[in-house]
Enzyme design. Structure first.
Site, mmCIF file in Angstrom:
data_model
loop_
_atom_site.group_PDB
_atom_site.id
_atom_site.type_symbol
_atom_site.label_atom_id
_atom_site.label_comp_id
_atom_site.label_asym_id
_atom_site.label_seq_id
_atom_site.Cartn_x
_atom_site.Cartn_y
_atom_site.Cartn_z
ATOM 1 C CG HIS A 6 2.660 -46.451 -30.650
ATOM 2 N ND1 HIS A 6 2.649 -45.625 -31.753
ATOM 3 C CD2 HIS A 6 2.886 -47.694 -31.138
ATOM 4 C CE1 HIS A 6 2.855 -46.341 -32.842
ATOM 5 N NE2 HIS A 6 3.010 -47.598 -32.494
HETATM 6 P P1 TYD Z 1 0.062 -44.692 -35.393
HETATM 7 O O1 TYD Z 1 0.182 -46.158 -35.214
HETATM 8 O O2 TYD Z 1 -0.158 -43.855 -34.164
HETATM 9 O O3 TYD Z 1 1.305 -44.198 -36.218
HETATM 10 P P2 TYD Z 1 2.592 -43.392 -35.769
HETATM 11 O O4 TYD Z 1 2.981 -43.893 -34.418
HETATM 12 O O5 TYD Z 1 3.598 -43.708 -36.796
HETATM 13 O O6 TYD Z 1 2.200 -41.959 -35.785
HETATM 14 O O7 TYD Z 1 -1.107 -44.419 -36.428
HETATM 15 C C1 TYD Z 1 -1.421 -43.102 -36.871
HETATM 16 C C2 TYD Z 1 -2.879 -43.078 -37.244
HETATM 17 O O8 TYD Z 1 -3.146 -43.981 -38.303
HETATM 18 C C3 TYD Z 1 -3.805 -43.468 -36.108
HETATM 19 O O9 TYD Z 1 -4.947 -42.635 -36.181
HETATM 20 C C4 TYD Z 1 -4.206 -44.883 -36.418
HETATM 21 C C5 TYD Z 1 -4.119 -44.926 -37.924
HETATM 22 N N1 TYD Z 1 -3.724 -46.252 -38.428
HETATM 23 C C6 TYD Z 1 -4.663 -47.053 -39.047
HETATM 24 O O10 TYD Z 1 -5.850 -46.708 -39.181
HETATM 25 N N2 TYD Z 1 -4.262 -48.263 -39.523
HETATM 26 C C7 TYD Z 1 -2.984 -48.700 -39.410
HETATM 27 O O11 TYD Z 1 -2.657 -49.824 -39.859
HETATM 28 C C8 TYD Z 1 -2.034 -47.865 -38.748
HETATM 29 C C9 TYD Z 1 -0.614 -48.288 -38.578
HETATM 30 C C10 TYD Z 1 -2.448 -46.641 -38.283
#
Ligand code: TYD
Length: 131
Positions: free
Chosen positions: A47
């Site tokens: 992302h």
């Molecule tokens: P995401 O940012 O998509 O992490 P990655 O790219 O490492 O897989 O986040 C994964 C999930 O966690 C998504 O459902 C959003 C949630 N999230 C939060 O609730 N708070 C946060 O601070 C972060 C980073 C993620």
């Protein structure tokens, strides 16, 4: 590629490291999160963020970070807690090749907001070209 040296004081008791807003990084820290217990072969990221600035530090183990701003691609292996990687807004990032014991700390400039994400690469590319 924006890499910064993390301030560290080591003595017989061990190592103490720190990051201060405005001194070490040019954004205020509103949120801290970390990645651990990564499972073999798993990738994260995939992302970009619209406004978020982040500092990534591999506190333990290693991770490979692919970055893409729509024009240029780069890759960095984070494998020491002595170095931090700043990721600016509008950089598509893929995190991969986590080592078994990887712990990645992230200092972020904004609270979590799903509205700040591009999760579709074509949408990101389109936005990066018109910005
Ligand atoms: P995401 O940012 O998509 O992490 P990655 O790219 O490492 O897989 O986040 C994964 C999930 O966690 C998504 O459902 C959003 C949630 N999230 C939060 O609730 N708070 C946060 O601070 C972060 C980073 C993620």
């Amino acid at each position: 590629m924006e890499l910064i040296k993390i301030s560290t004081i080591t003595d017989s008791r061990g190592r103490l490291s720190f990051v201060e807003s405005t001194k070490d990084i040019d954004f205020d820290i509103k949120r801290v999160y970390w990645l651990d217990q990564t499972t073999p072969g798993s990738d994260r990221g995939a992302h970009a963020h619209k406004k978020l600035h982040q500092l990534l530090i591999a506190l333990s183990g290693s991770v490979t970070v692919d970055l893409d701003n729509g024009k240029e691609q780069s890759q960095i292996v984070l494998d020491t807690p002595g170095t931090g990687l700043i990721i600016r807004p509008m950089y598509w990032r893929d995190l991969k090749n986590f080592s078994d014991n990887a712990i990645v700390l992230v200092l972020a400039s904004e609270l979590y907001s799903e509205q700040d994400y591009y999760r579709n690469y074509e949408d990101f590319l389109h936005a990066s070209r018109i910005s």
